[in-house]
Write a protein that holds these residues in place. Structure first.
Motif, PDB file in Angstrom:
ATOM      1  N   GLN A  67      34.330  -6.865  32.273  1.00  0.00           N
ATOM      2  CA  GLN A  67      33.451  -8.020  32.101  1.00  0.00           C
ATOM      3  C   GLN A  67      33.778  -8.676  30.767  1.00  0.00           C
ATOM      4  N   GLY A  68      34.074  -9.961  30.801  1.00  0.00           N
ATOM      5  CA  GLY A  68      34.403 -10.681  29.581  1.00  0.00           C
ATOM      6  C   GLY A  68      33.191 -10.838  28.675  1.00  0.00           C
ATOM      7  N   GLN A  88      42.327   0.769  49.697  1.00  0.00           N
ATOM      8  CA  GLN A  88      42.027   1.658  50.819  1.00  0.00           C
ATOM      9  C   GLN A  88      41.737   3.066  50.316  1.00  0.00           C
ATOM     10  N   GLY A  89      40.756   3.704  50.916  1.00  0.00           N
ATOM     11  CA  GLY A  89      40.448   5.098  50.606  1.00  0.00           C
ATOM     12  C   GLY A  89      39.809   5.308  49.243  1.00  0.00           C
ATOM     13  N   LEU A  90      39.210   4.289  48.683  1.00  0.00           N
ATOM     14  CA  LEU A  90      38.582   4.398  47.360  1.00  0.00           C
ATOM     15  C   LEU A  90      37.264   5.163  47.482  1.00  0.00           C
ATOM     16  N   SER A  91      37.111   6.190  46.668  1.00  0.00           N
ATOM     17  CA  SER A  91      35.864   6.960  46.724  1.00  0.00           C
ATOM     18  C   SER A  91      34.764   6.224  45.974  1.00  0.00           C
ATOM     19  N   ASP A  92      33.532   6.463  46.380  1.00  0.00           N
ATOM     20  CA  ASP A  92      32.375   5.831  45.748  1.00  0.00           C
ATOM     21  C   ASP A  92      32.261   6.256  44.289  1.00  0.00           C
ATOM     22  N   ASP A  93      32.564   7.511  44.005  1.00  0.00           N
ATOM     23  CA  ASP A  93      32.476   8.012  42.625  1.00  0.00           C
ATOM     24  C   ASP A  93      33.429   7.272  41.699  1.00  0.00           C
ATOM     25  N   VAL A  94      34.666   7.116  42.116  1.00  0.00           N
ATOM     26  CA  VAL A  94      35.664   6.422  41.306  1.00  0.00           C
ATOM     27  C   VAL A  94      35.263   4.952  41.139  1.00  0.00           C
ATOM     28  N   ALA A  95      34.803   4.339  42.214  1.00  0.00           N
ATOM     29  CA  ALA A  95      34.396   2.931  42.152  1.00  0.00           C
ATOM     30  C   ALA A  95      33.235   2.763  41.179  1.00  0.00           C
ATOM     31  N   TYR A  96      32.262   3.663  41.213  1.00  0.00           N
ATOM     32  CA  TYR A  96      31.116   3.550  40.307  1.00  0.00           C
ATOM     33  C   TYR A  96      31.548   3.724  38.850  1.00  0.00           C
ATOM     34  N   ILE A  97      32.393   4.702  38.597  1.00  0.00           N
ATOM     35  CA  ILE A  97      32.865   4.921  37.226  1.00  0.00           C
ATOM     36  C   ILE A  97      33.590   3.681  36.708  1.00  0.00           C
ATOM     37  N   ASP A  98      34.456   3.108  37.533  1.00  0.00           N
ATOM     38  CA  ASP A  98      35.185   1.901  37.127  1.00  0.00           C
ATOM     39  C   ASP A  98      34.233   0.720  36.920  1.00  0.00           C
ATOM     40  N   PHE A  99      33.235   0.595  37.798  1.00  0.00           N
ATOM     41  CA  PHE A  99      32.252  -0.478  37.658  1.00  0.00           C
ATOM     42  C   PHE A  99      31.503  -0.331  36.333  1.00  0.00           C
ATOM     43  N   PHE A 100      31.037   0.865  36.058  1.00  0.00           N
ATOM     44  CA  PHE A 100      30.260   1.117  34.845  1.00  0.00           C
ATOM     45  C   PHE A 100      31.103   0.892  33.589  1.00  0.00           C
ATOM     46  N   LYS A 101      32.321   1.426  33.591  1.00  0.00           N
ATOM     47  CA  LYS A 101      33.199   1.262  32.423  1.00  0.00           C
ATOM     48  C   LYS A 101      33.563  -0.194  32.173  1.00  0.00           C
ATOM     49  N   GLY A 102      33.611  -0.991  33.237  1.00  0.00           N
ATOM     50  CA  GLY A 102      33.988  -2.389  33.104  1.00  0.00           C
ATOM     51  C   GLY A 102      32.896  -3.294  32.564  1.00  0.00           C
ATOM     52  N   LEU A 103      31.654  -2.816  32.589  1.00  0.00           N
ATOM     53  CA  LEU A 103      30.549  -3.621  32.060  1.00  0.00           C
ATOM     54  C   LEU A 103      30.665  -3.754  30.552  1.00  0.00           C
ATOM     55  N   LYS A 104      30.166  -4.874  30.019  1.00  0.00           N
ATOM     56  CA  LYS A 104      30.186  -5.098  28.574  1.00  0.00           C
ATOM     57  C   LYS A 104      29.437  -3.972  27.869  1.00  0.00           C
ATOM     58  N   ASP A 105      30.034  -3.435  26.815  1.00  0.00           N
ATOM     59  CA  ASP A 105      29.346  -2.426  26.008  1.00  0.00           C
ATOM     60  C   ASP A 105      28.111  -3.045  25.376  1.00  0.00           C
ATOM     61  N   SER A 107      25.468  -4.106  26.846  1.00  0.00           N
ATOM     62  CA  SER A 107      24.722  -5.068  27.670  1.00  0.00           C
ATOM     63  C   SER A 107      23.426  -4.424  28.143  1.00  0.00           C
ATOM     64  N   THR A 108      22.400  -5.244  28.300  1.00  0.00           N
ATOM     65  CA  THR A 108      21.104  -4.713  28.735  1.00  0.00           C
ATOM     66  C   THR A 108      21.203  -4.125  30.135  1.00  0.00           C
ATOM     67  N   PHE A 109      22.045  -4.706  30.972  1.00  0.00           N
ATOM     68  CA  PHE A 109      22.194  -4.161  32.326  1.00  0.00           C
ATOM     69  C   PHE A 109      22.840  -2.781  32.292  1.00  0.00           C
ATOM     70  N   LYS A 110      23.857  -2.609  31.479  1.00  0.00           N
ATOM     71  CA  LYS A 110      24.519  -1.304  31.377  1.00  0.00           C
ATOM     72  C   LYS A 110      23.535  -0.251  30.858  1.00  0.00           C
ATOM     73  N   LEU A 111      22.757  -0.613  29.865  1.00  0.00           N
ATOM     74  CA  LEU A 111      21.743   0.307  29.336  1.00  0.00           C
ATOM     75  C   LEU A 111      20.687   0.626  30.389  1.00  0.00           C
ATOM     76  N   ASP A 112      20.350  -0.373  31.198  1.00  0.00           N
ATOM     77  CA  ASP A 112      19.379  -0.177  32.271  1.00  0.00           C
ATOM     78  C   ASP A 112      19.892   0.827  33.301  1.00  0.00           C
ATOM     79  N   LEU A 113      21.188   0.780  33.621  1.00  0.00           N
ATOM     80  CA  LEU A 113      21.769   1.747  34.566  1.00  0.00           C
ATOM     81  C   LEU A 113      21.660   3.167  34.024  1.00  0.00           C
ATOM     82  N   VAL A 114      21.894   3.314  32.726  1.00  0.00           N
ATOM     83  CA  VAL A 114      21.798   4.647  32.107  1.00  0.00           C
ATOM     84  C   VAL A 114      20.346   5.116  32.101  1.00  0.00           C
ATOM     85  N   ARG A 115      19.445   4.236  31.692  1.00  0.00           N
ATOM     86  CA  ARG A 115      18.030   4.583  31.592  1.00  0.00           C
ATOM     87  C   ARG A 115      17.461   4.991  32.953  1.00  0.00           C
ATOM     88  N   LYS A 116      17.890   4.305  34.011  1.00  0.00           N
ATOM     89  CA  LYS A 116      17.370   4.589  35.360  1.00  0.00           C
ATOM     90  C   LYS A 116      18.189   5.653  36.086  1.00  0.00           C
TER      91      LYS A 116
END
Length: 152
Positions: A67-68, A88-105, A107-116
């Motif tokens: 995320q820019g 093809q064949g992407l696991s949910d775990d890998v996709a989630y880790i990549d999604f989370f790592k790609g979020l701006k450090d 960011s309130t949304f990233k902190l919200d994911l951790v908090r929840k």
């Protein structure tokens, strides 16, 4: 089609039937009688066409989606999902880790994911959708709030 055991001439005659698109166009533009055997045809084909085939996307490509600094969550989620569906064949775990790592450090949304304690991509995308809708709703109401504070 069973082709095992055919001679070079037969291989060369059958080859064009397997082509389509740009490869078929390339083959149609070859000069007449320029191919002496199937080995030569295979060499020309791989050196001219195979380099034009886009590489398959992998989780490494997904991990490169970031995320820019000025990019909104909706844009990031859209780019992330466009890449994710190409893998093809992407696991949910890998996709989630990549999604989370790609979020701006930070960011309130990233902190919200951790908090929840969100732990799956599906959950994260649902939270993202709710977050985006809430931000849009607040952005629409914001000018009204300014007008009220100006009157005080």
């Amino acid at each position: 089609m069973y082709l095992q055991g055919l001679d070079d001439a037969s291989w060369c005659r059958c080859f064009p039937a397997t082509l389509k698109g740009i490869a078929q166009h390339w083959f149609g533009n070859l000069p007449a009688r320029c191919i002496n055997n199937f080995r030569m045809l295979a060499y020309w084909f791989t050196s001219n066409i195979s380099m034009n085939i886009p590489a398959k996307k992998t989780s490494l490509d997904l991990g490169a989606i970031q995320q820019g600094d000025e990019e909104g969550l909706m844009s990031y989620v859209r780019r992330f999902n466009l890449m994710r569906i190409q893998i093809q064949g992407l696991s949910d775990d890998v996709a989630y880790i990549d999604f989370f790592k790609g979020l701006k450090d930070g960011s309130t949304f990233k902190l919200d994911l951790v908090r929840k304690r969100v732990s799956t991509l599906h959950e994260a995308l649902m939270k993202a959708e709710a977050y985006i809708q809430a931000m849009e709703l607040c952005a629409v109401k914001l000018p009204t709030d300014y007008k009220r504070s100006d009157k005080r």
